[in-house]
Motif scaffolding. Structure first.
Motif, PDB file in Angstrom:
ATOM      1  N   ARG A  48       6.312 -14.240   2.387  1.00  0.00           N
ATOM      2  CA  ARG A  48       5.015 -15.767   2.074  1.00  0.00           C
ATOM      3  C   ARG A  48       4.594 -14.880   0.758  1.00  0.00           C
ATOM      4  N   GLU A  49       4.747 -13.651   0.273  1.00  0.00           N
ATOM      5  CA  GLU A  49       3.532 -13.735  -1.408  1.00  0.00           C
ATOM      6  C   GLU A  49       4.709 -14.584  -2.003  1.00  0.00           C
ATOM      7  N   GLY A  50       4.190 -14.838  -3.225  1.00  0.00           N
ATOM      8  CA  GLY A  50       4.935 -15.882  -4.155  1.00  0.00           C
ATOM      9  C   GLY A  50       5.260 -14.577  -5.249  1.00  0.00           C
ATOM     10  N   HIS A  51       5.881 -14.394  -6.333  1.00  0.00           N
ATOM     11  CA  HIS A  51       6.435 -13.243  -7.546  1.00  0.00           C
ATOM     12  C   HIS A  51       5.877 -13.992  -8.617  1.00  0.00           C
ATOM     13  N   ARG A  52       4.558 -14.792  -8.674  1.00  0.00           N
ATOM     14  CA  ARG A  52       3.731 -15.375 -10.106  1.00  0.00           C
ATOM     15  C   ARG A  52       2.234 -14.807  -9.569  1.00  0.00           C
ATOM     16  N   GLY A  53       1.432 -14.851 -11.400  1.00  0.00           N
ATOM     17  CA  GLY A  53       0.455 -14.280 -10.502  1.00  0.00           C
ATOM     18  C   GLY A  53       0.177 -12.891 -10.390  1.00  0.00           C
ATOM     19  N   HIS A  54      -1.291 -12.794 -10.257  1.00  0.00           N
ATOM     20  CA  HIS A  54      -2.370 -11.521  -9.840  1.00  0.00           C
ATOM     21  C   HIS A  54      -2.757 -11.060  -8.701  1.00  0.00           C
ATOM     22  N   PHE A  55      -2.299 -10.077  -8.003  1.00  0.00           N
ATOM     23  CA  PHE A  55      -3.366  -9.184  -7.165  1.00  0.00           C
ATOM     24  C   PHE A  55      -4.653  -8.666  -7.603  1.00  0.00           C
ATOM     25  N   THR A  56      -6.051  -8.796  -7.061  1.00  0.00           N
ATOM     26  CA  THR A  56      -6.924  -8.201  -6.944  1.00  0.00           C
ATOM     27  C   THR A  56      -7.079  -7.432  -6.139  1.00  0.00           C
ATOM     28  N   ILE A  57      -6.832  -5.930  -6.049  1.00  0.00           N
ATOM     29  CA  ILE A  57      -6.948  -4.911  -4.586  1.00  0.00           C
ATOM     30  C   ILE A  57      -8.389  -4.128  -4.975  1.00  0.00           C
ATOM     31  N   ASP A  58      -9.564  -3.973  -4.075  1.00  0.00           N
ATOM     32  CA  ASP A  58     -10.387  -3.272  -3.429  1.00  0.00           C
ATOM     33  C   ASP A  58      -9.756  -1.992  -3.286  1.00  0.00           C
ATOM     34  N   SER A  59     -10.199  -0.639  -3.876  1.00  0.00           N
ATOM     35  CA  SER A  59      -9.891   0.467  -3.453  1.00  0.00           C
ATOM     36  C   SER A  59     -10.835   1.473  -3.329  1.00  0.00           C
ATOM     37  N   SER A  60     -12.262   1.091  -2.787  1.00  0.00           N
ATOM     38  CA  SER A  60     -13.451   1.317  -2.406  1.00  0.00           C
ATOM     39  C   SER A  60     -13.432   2.607  -1.465  1.00  0.00           C
ATOM     40  N   GLU A  61     -12.486   1.863  -0.323  1.00  0.00           N
ATOM     41  CA  GLU A  61     -12.226   2.690   1.200  1.00  0.00           C
ATOM     42  C   GLU A  61     -11.428   3.159   0.866  1.00  0.00           C
ATOM     43  N   ALA A  62     -10.315   3.400   0.412  1.00  0.00           N
ATOM     44  CA  ALA A  62      -8.504   3.796   0.100  1.00  0.00           C
ATOM     45  C   ALA A  62      -8.298   4.917  -0.470  1.00  0.00           C
ATOM     46  N   ALA A  63      -7.602   5.689   0.294  1.00  0.00           N
ATOM     47  CA  ALA A  63      -7.051   6.923   0.024  1.00  0.00           C
ATOM     48  C   ALA A  63      -5.976   6.400  -1.288  1.00  0.00           C
ATOM     49  N   VAL A  64      -6.728   7.357  -2.534  1.00  0.00           N
ATOM     50  CA  VAL A  64      -5.669   6.478  -4.061  1.00  0.00           C
ATOM     51  C   VAL A  64      -4.706   8.017  -4.390  1.00  0.00           C
ATOM     52  N   SER A  65      -3.713   7.781  -4.898  1.00  0.00           N
ATOM     53  CA  SER A  65      -2.977   9.324  -4.880  1.00  0.00           C
ATOM     54  C   SER A  65      -1.573   8.532  -6.084  1.00  0.00           C
ATOM     55  N   LEU A  66      -1.749   8.942  -7.227  1.00  0.00           N
ATOM     56  CA  LEU A  66      -0.859   9.001  -8.269  1.00  0.00           C
ATOM     57  C   LEU A  66       0.236  10.074  -8.818  1.00  0.00           C
ATOM     58  N   ASP A  67       1.459   9.651  -8.124  1.00  0.00           N
ATOM     59  CA  ASP A  67       2.766  11.001  -8.775  1.00  0.00           C
ATOM     60  C   ASP A  67       2.941  11.165  -7.187  1.00  0.00           C
ATOM     61  N   GLY A  68       2.449  10.498  -6.157  1.00  0.00           N
ATOM     62  CA  GLY A  68       2.495  11.900  -5.141  1.00  0.00           C
ATOM     63  C   GLY A  68       1.010  12.466  -5.078  1.00  0.00           C
ATOM     64  N   GLN A  69       0.029  12.633  -5.949  1.00  0.00           N
ATOM     65  CA  GLN A  69      -0.988  14.077  -5.864  1.00  0.00           C
ATOM     66  C   GLN A  69      -2.132  13.032  -5.621  1.00  0.00           C
ATOM     67  N   SER A  70      -2.904  13.204  -4.859  1.00  0.00           N
ATOM     68  CA  SER A  70      -5.037  12.752  -4.139  1.00  0.00           C
ATOM     69  C   SER A  70      -5.011  12.881  -5.252  1.00  0.00           C
ATOM     70  N   VAL A  71      -5.493  11.223  -6.382  1.00  0.00           N
ATOM     71  CA  VAL A  71      -6.991  11.580  -7.183  1.00  0.00           C
ATOM     72  C   VAL A  71      -7.969  10.921  -6.230  1.00  0.00           C
ATOM     73  N   ASP A  72      -9.379  10.887  -7.762  1.00  0.00           N
ATOM     74  CA  ASP A  72     -10.690  10.760  -6.824  1.00  0.00           C
ATOM     75  C   ASP A  72     -11.082   9.298  -6.463  1.00  0.00           C
ATOM     76  N   SER A  73      -9.909   8.662  -7.366  1.00  0.00           N
ATOM     77  CA  SER A  73     -10.523   6.875  -7.345  1.00  0.00           C
ATOM     78  C   SER A  73      -9.396   6.312  -8.237  1.00  0.00           C
ATOM     79  N   ALA A  74      -9.026   4.766  -8.591  1.00  0.00           N
ATOM     80  CA  ALA A  74      -8.571   4.247  -8.952  1.00  0.00           C
ATOM     81  C   ALA A  74      -9.109   4.247 -10.564  1.00  0.00           C
ATOM     82  N   LEU A  75      -9.998   5.235 -11.390  1.00  0.00           N
ATOM     83  CA  LEU A  75      -9.958   5.319 -12.306  1.00  0.00           C
ATOM     84  C   LEU A  75      -9.221   6.078 -13.043  1.00  0.00           C
TER      85      LEU A  75
END
Length: 345
Positions: free
Chosen positions: A155-182
């Motif tokens: 039901r998700e379309g393929h155009r447009g954008h998501f706005t994602i809040d990551s304030s309470e999320a576990a964030v990783s980059l290339d499989g390694q945990s990082v501090d935040s979305a920054l």
């Protein structure tokens, strides 16, 4: 006998002016201590709960309307009425049962920038994985351009954008945990596991990927640990219904992922064949129904899958990360939300 002298016209005018000034002083003083009444504007918002206290709720609103003005995809904090009122006590009890990521609709008033709720309604929001490419990062908010395969949810379309809040999320980059979305970068591929309404997402886990990677979505037709077979043409959900169908194409946006685009159910024209794509999960991190470090044996035929890895071009796919849904999940039922995942394989 003393003579009475009639005052001149100038004296009379001056005296009258002085009297008028004296009479005006109390009114001016009153006005300075009694400003105009504050204007109350109607307020309405729809979105997802980010957090709440006993007296307020903060939501990531897909739409807010204050008076005649509207805003989109923005956080807003709404206060509850005083607990000394019956309405305040009733709303406080309702708020105490609210979960992060729940869908919420609020109506109330805005006075000098302070928003107070008159009423609100809350219900669990659908929980899926959402994919795209980062276009902007603003503290914990990530703006993501949707791609051809933007979610396991058709039901998700393929155009447009998501706005994602990551304030309470576990964030990783290339499989390694990082501090935040920054720690992520514009241009990175990102997958957010979380609940969503109207293109806003409250994530429990965010997976950033800086390298080019292939994406496969579809429906599981067979399981033979560590292999699963995925029909990339089958748009049905885990219960076999098209209401929860998968979005497989980039399309023209006219079907917006509702499964009714007419005629791509295994008709050829893609690099997959009628037997489906054989996906190896031998080296993959597997998240099933939001639960981290899941086993292949927990996957059942009919499950939805979104996998990242390498398309070998011969009908096989080597996955490094796979999201599988054997049933519908929501903001109150999603395992650990992928927060216990220990790597990308």
């Amino acid at each position: 006998m003393p003579r009475l002298v009639r005052p001149s016209g100038r004296v009379v005018v001056a005296a009258a002016g002085a009297a008028a000034l004296v009479l005006a002083l109390p009114s001016a003083a009153y006005a300075s201590h009694h400003p105009k009444p504050k204007q109350h504007k109607t307020f309405a918002a729809h979105g997802l709960v980010l957090r709440h206290t006993s007296s307020s709720v903060t939501l990531l609103a897909s739409t807010t309307r204050t008076g005649k003005h509207s805003r989109h995809n923005t956080p807003v904090t709404v206060a509850l009425p005083s607990r000394h009122t019956a309405a305040g006590r009733a709303l406080a009890k309702r708020l105490a049962k609210t979960h992060t990521g729940d869908g919420i609709t609020v109506v109330g008033t805005s006075t000098s920038g302070r928003v107070t709720a008159k009423n609100f309604a809350v219900k669990p929001a659908p929980f899926h994985v959402y994919a795209g490419r980062i276009t902007a990062i603003n503290d914990a908010l990530i703006t993501v351009a949707k791609g051809p395969q933007s979610s396991d949810d058709a039901r998700e379309g393929h155009r447009g954008h998501f706005t994602i809040d990551s304030s309470e999320a576990a964030v990783s980059l290339d499989g390694q945990s990082v501090d935040s979305a920054l720690d992520l970068s514009v241009g990175d591929t990102v997958l957010a596991l979380g609940s969503s309404v109207d293109d806003v997402v409250v994530a429990t886990s965010v997976f950033g990927i800086s390298l080019d990677i292939d994406v496969l979505t579809g429906r599981v037709t067979a399981v033979n640990d560590p292999l699963i077979t995925v029909d990339a043409h089958d748009r049905r959900g885990p219960g076999g219904d098209r209401e929860h169908a998968l979005s497989m194409q980039d399309g023209d946006g006219s079907d917006d992922g509702d499964g009714g685009d007419g005629g791509d159910d295994g008709d050829g024209g893609d690099d997959g064949d009628s037997n489906g794509v054989v996906v190896s999960l031998d080296s993959a991190a597997v998240i099933v129904d939001g639960t981290s470090n899941a086993t292949v044996s927990s996957i059942t035929p009919g499950s939805r899958v979104l996998a990242l890895g390498t398309d070998n071009g011969d009908g096989t796919f080597a996955a490094s990360l796979a999201f599988v849904f054997t049933h519908g999940c929501n903001s109150r039922n999603h395992g650990d939300g992928g927060q216990g995942e220990d790597g990308d394989g």
